[in-house]
Design a protein around this motif. Structure first.
Motif, PDB file in Angstrom:
ATOM      1  N   GLY A  31      37.685  37.644  40.196  1.00 31.94           N
ATOM      2  CA  GLY A  31      38.137  38.426  39.055  1.00 31.94           C
ATOM      3  C   GLY A  31      38.548  39.841  39.432  1.00 31.94           C
ATOM      4  O   GLY A  31      39.502  40.387  38.886  1.00 31.94           O
ATOM      5  N   SER A  32      37.848  40.427  40.391  1.00 33.80           N
ATOM      6  CA  SER A  32      38.157  41.806  40.788  1.00 33.80           C
ATOM      7  C   SER A  32      39.530  41.931  41.429  1.00 33.80           C
ATOM      8  O   SER A  32      40.100  43.025  41.473  1.00 33.80           O
ATOM      9  N   PHE A  33      40.090  40.803  41.902  1.00 32.36           N
ATOM     10  CA  PHE A  33      41.427  40.864  42.494  1.00 32.36           C
ATOM     11  C   PHE A  33      42.491  41.200  41.454  1.00 32.36           C
ATOM     12  O   PHE A  33      43.540  41.735  41.791  1.00 32.36           O
ATOM     13  N   GLY A  34      42.238  40.895  40.181  1.00 35.32           N
ATOM     14  CA  GLY A  34      43.188  41.274  39.133  1.00 35.32           C
ATOM     15  C   GLY A  34      43.361  42.788  39.081  1.00 35.32           C
ATOM     16  O   GLY A  34      44.481  43.299  39.027  1.00 35.32           O
ATOM     17  N   ALA A  35      42.252  43.507  39.125  1.00 36.02           N
ATOM     18  CA  ALA A  35      42.315  44.968  39.114  1.00 36.02           C
ATOM     19  C   ALA A  35      42.889  45.502  40.428  1.00 36.02           C
ATOM     20  O   ALA A  35      43.619  46.496  40.437  1.00 36.02           O
TER      21      ALA A  35
END
Length: 189
Positions: A51-55
């Protein structure tokens, strides 16, 4: 100033809207990076998505000049955050304060090593939620962060006015292997 004024945020006006080119480049860059990670994950049936890859993708595509968006920060920041999260999980245990400790240690280590990447600070939280094995450090963490960085580096340089000729110099500069002065001297030639 009262608390409501501070809570509202900046007392100044909003910055001007971005130029259309930046919006379009950011859109296609984010779509390309997300599509590449998604296609690889589904094709290989191997997790390379967090999920942190989206940011992270937002930063590297929409604000590539930000210190937080530099390849060194993205790759090392994600790696350290996951390493610290996994270490706290398995050495201390899946306890609420262990997660908080992992987040605090991650924040301080990134600051001290000068590899701050805010999206990576969510990695320890995700680790405590999903309790992955140590392999999580390599994939999705390191492999995914590396892919996001390489895709952004190539795409942003192709979309820039200077084109692809600066990819090698940009990579050396962003990884900290080429000083800003050396980079400016090469860039001006």
């Amino acid at each position: 100033h009262n608390i409501l004024t501070k809570f509202r945020g900046q007392a100044e006006d909003l910055p001007p809207p971005p130029k259309l080119k930046i919006v379009v480049v950011s859109f296609f860059g984010a779509f390309l990076a997300g599509s590449t990670l998604g296609l690889l994950a589904f094709s290989l049936e191997y997790s390379i998505i967090m999920g942190s890859f989206g940011a992270s993708i937002f930063l590297v595509m929409a604000a590539p000049g930000s210190p937080f968006a530099q390849p060194r920060n993205v790759i090392i920041g994600h790696f350290l955050a996951s390493l610290i999260g996994l270490s706290c999980l398995y050495l201390i245990g899946n306890i609420w304060w262990s997660m908080a400790l992992a987040l605090a240690i991650t924040t301080v280590v990134m600051l001290i090593l000068r590899v701050s990447h805010p999206p990576a600070c969510s990695n320890p939280i995700a680790i405590f939620i999903i309790t992955p094995e140590w392999g999580f450090l390599w994939a999705p963490t390191l492999l995914g962060a590396f892919l996001v960085t390489v895709i952004a580096l190539i795409y942003i340089n192709l979309a820039s006015d200077s084109g692809i000729q600066s990819i090698g110099k940009m990579f050396l500069n962003w990884m900290g292997l080429l000083s800003k002065k050396q980079f400016k001297n090469i860039k001006s030639n």
